[in-house]
Design a protein around this motif. Structure first.
Motif, short mmCIF file in Angstrom:
data_model
loop_
_atom_site.label_atom_id
_atom_site.label_comp_id
_atom_site.label_asym_id
_atom_site.label_seq_id
_atom_site.Cartn_x
_atom_site.Cartn_y
_atom_site.Cartn_z
N ASP A 259 0.84 -1.20 0.00
CA ASP A 259 0.00 0.00 0.00
C ASP A 259 0.88 1.25 0.00
O ASP A 259 0.63 2.21 -0.75
CB ASP A 259 -0.92 0.01 1.23
CG ASP A 259 -2.03 -1.03 1.12
OD1 ASP A 259 -2.33 -1.45 -0.02
OD2 ASP A 259 -2.57 -1.40 2.17
N LEU A 262 2.51 1.60 -3.45
CA LEU A 262 1.58 2.13 -4.45
C LEU A 262 1.39 3.64 -4.29
O LEU A 262 1.36 4.38 -5.28
CB LEU A 262 0.23 1.42 -4.34
CG LEU A 262 0.12 0.07 -5.05
CD1 LEU A 262 -1.16 -0.63 -4.64
CD2 LEU A 262 0.18 0.26 -6.56
N ARG A 266 2.43 6.30 -7.18
CA ARG A 266 1.42 7.23 -7.72
C ARG A 266 1.90 8.67 -7.60
O ARG A 266 1.76 9.47 -8.54
CB ARG A 266 0.09 7.06 -6.98
CG ARG A 266 -0.64 5.77 -7.31
CD ARG A 266 -2.04 5.75 -6.72
NE ARG A 266 -2.73 4.50 -6.99
CZ ARG A 266 -3.04 3.60 -6.08
NH1 ARG A 266 -2.73 3.80 -4.80
NH2 ARG A 266 -3.66 2.48 -6.43
N LEU A 280 4.06 1.68 -11.56
CA LEU A 280 2.65 1.74 -11.17
C LEU A 280 1.79 0.94 -12.14
O LEU A 280 0.91 0.19 -11.71
CB LEU A 280 2.20 3.19 -11.13
CG LEU A 280 0.76 3.46 -10.70
CD1 LEU A 280 0.52 2.97 -9.28
CD2 LEU A 280 0.44 4.94 -10.81
N ARG A 281 2.07 1.05 -13.42
CA ARG A 281 1.30 0.29 -14.42
C ARG A 281 1.47 -1.21 -14.20
O ARG A 281 0.53 -1.98 -14.33
CB ARG A 281 1.73 0.69 -15.82
CG ARG A 281 1.25 2.06 -16.28
CD ARG A 281 1.42 2.25 -17.77
NE ARG A 281 2.83 2.21 -18.14
CZ ARG A 281 3.62 3.29 -18.19
NH1 ARG A 281 3.13 4.49 -17.85
NH2 ARG A 281 4.87 3.19 -18.56
N LEU A 283 2.21 -2.76 -11.41
CA LEU A 283 1.55 -3.22 -10.19
C LEU A 283 0.03 -3.24 -10.35
O LEU A 283 -0.65 -4.12 -9.81
CB LEU A 283 1.94 -2.32 -9.03
CG LEU A 283 3.30 -2.59 -8.37
CD1 LEU A 283 3.59 -1.57 -7.29
CD2 LEU A 283 3.36 -3.99 -7.79
N GLU A 284 -0.50 -2.26 -11.04
CA GLU A 284 -1.96 -2.15 -11.17
C GLU A 284 -2.49 -2.99 -12.32
O GLU A 284 -3.68 -3.23 -12.40
CB GLU A 284 -2.36 -0.69 -11.36
CG GLU A 284 -2.10 0.16 -10.11
CD GLU A 284 -2.60 1.58 -10.28
OE1 GLU A 284 -2.58 2.07 -11.44
OE2 GLU A 284 -2.97 2.20 -9.27
N GLY A 285 -1.55 -3.40 -13.23
CA GLY A 285 -1.99 -4.17 -14.40
C GLY A 285 -2.24 -5.61 -14.07
O GLY A 285 -2.92 -6.33 -14.79
#
Length: 285
Positions: A259, A262, A266, A280-281, A283-285
């Motif tokens: 957390d 991230l 960001r 970030l991409r 991790l979020e992808g």
């Protein structure tokens, strides 16, 4: 002091000596009375004093009124106040008029102001014109400007990694923060970790923002002191270095704090850090 300033201010409209009015404006500015200082500088400008326009520009710029400041600097230049070139460039940069800022810095250089030449070099480098920026900085350094020589040495190190630059970097470390961090990088590259650490910690203590990121990296990569590294990255963020977000996020991710990682990826991405955006991409992808 306040009563004296008020008395002098009451006599403002009757006074036609621009030098006296400008002196009062500077005293008012020193006392934190910015609105009254602005009145004085405007009065001096109305009397035809180019220095009045210059000081008015400085007063407006300090309060974020950059469009008005640019107009005031233009008036100062029209009146022959060459010192206004650099300040005009700075406010035009803030307004996003990079071409205008370059012209202003070039004007400063023609007027013999080495700071203008360096500002032009920095702006060119920010626009990706590294070779042209180095050439401009070298021209300024050739005039004997020690600060420009420090900039040249740090940029040459970044381009070549030439350890023969050590002497020039040592001479420039106290004049340009980038020279100090370049010296530290050279020391790390030549296995002088204790001195590299001392050099970066010295820069951090002096308030040099560029020192924090490489200091954190040294703590992680060479000393395995993760707590010190986290403190360095957080200090760098507080000092305004957005790239510290990425490295702090990597450190947090390795600790299992996804957390927190991230959040900092960001923040880094929002500040324009491509590495943070890519992480970030992923991790979020």
């Amino acid at each position: 002091m306040g009563k004296d300033l008020d008395g002098r201010l009451r006599r403002l409209h009757a006074c036609r000596d621009a030098d006296v009015i400008i002196e009062l404006g500077c005293d008012l500015a020193d006392a934190g009375r910015d609105r009254d200082a602005e009145r004085c500088f405007r009065r001096a400008a109305e009397l035809g004093a180019a220095l009045g326009w210059f000081n008015l520009g400085n007063s407006l710029a300090a309060r974020g009124r950059v469009e008005e400041a640019a107009d005031a600097y233009e008036q100062a230049l029209a009146g022959g106040e060459a010192d206004a070139w650099v300040n005009l460039g700075l406010v035009l940069e803030e307004l996003g008029d990079l071409a205008g800022a370059m012209r202003a810095y070039e004007g400063a250089g023609r007027a013999g102001d080495s700071q203008g030449g360096l500002q032009l070099a920095f702006l060119l480098r920010e626009q990706g014109e590294s070779e042209e920026a180095l050439a401009v900085a070298e021209q300024v350094a050739a005039t004997g400007d020690a600060g420009a020589a420090a900039v040249v040495a740090s940029w040459q190190w970044a381009a070549t990694g030439d350890v023969a630059l050590e002497g020039e970097l040592r001479m420039g470390a106290g004049r340009f923060a980038g020279a100090r961090t370049a010296l530290a990088a050279l020391l790390r590259a030549t296995d002088r970790l204790a001195e590299a650490r001392f050099t970066l910690e010295r820069g951090a203590k002096l308030g040099e923002t560029p020192a924090w990121l490489p200091l954190g990296n040294l703590y992680v990569e060479d000393l395995r002191d993760l707590e010190a590294a986290e403190e360095a990255y957080r200090a760098g963020i507080a000092a305004g270095d957005p790239y510290c977000h990425h490295n702090l996020a990597v450190l947090l991710a390795e600790r299992g704090d996804l957390d927190g990682a991230l959040e900092h990826f960001r923040l880094g991405a929002a500040d324009g850090d491509d590495l943070a955006a890519q992480a970030l991409r992923e991790l979020e992808g």
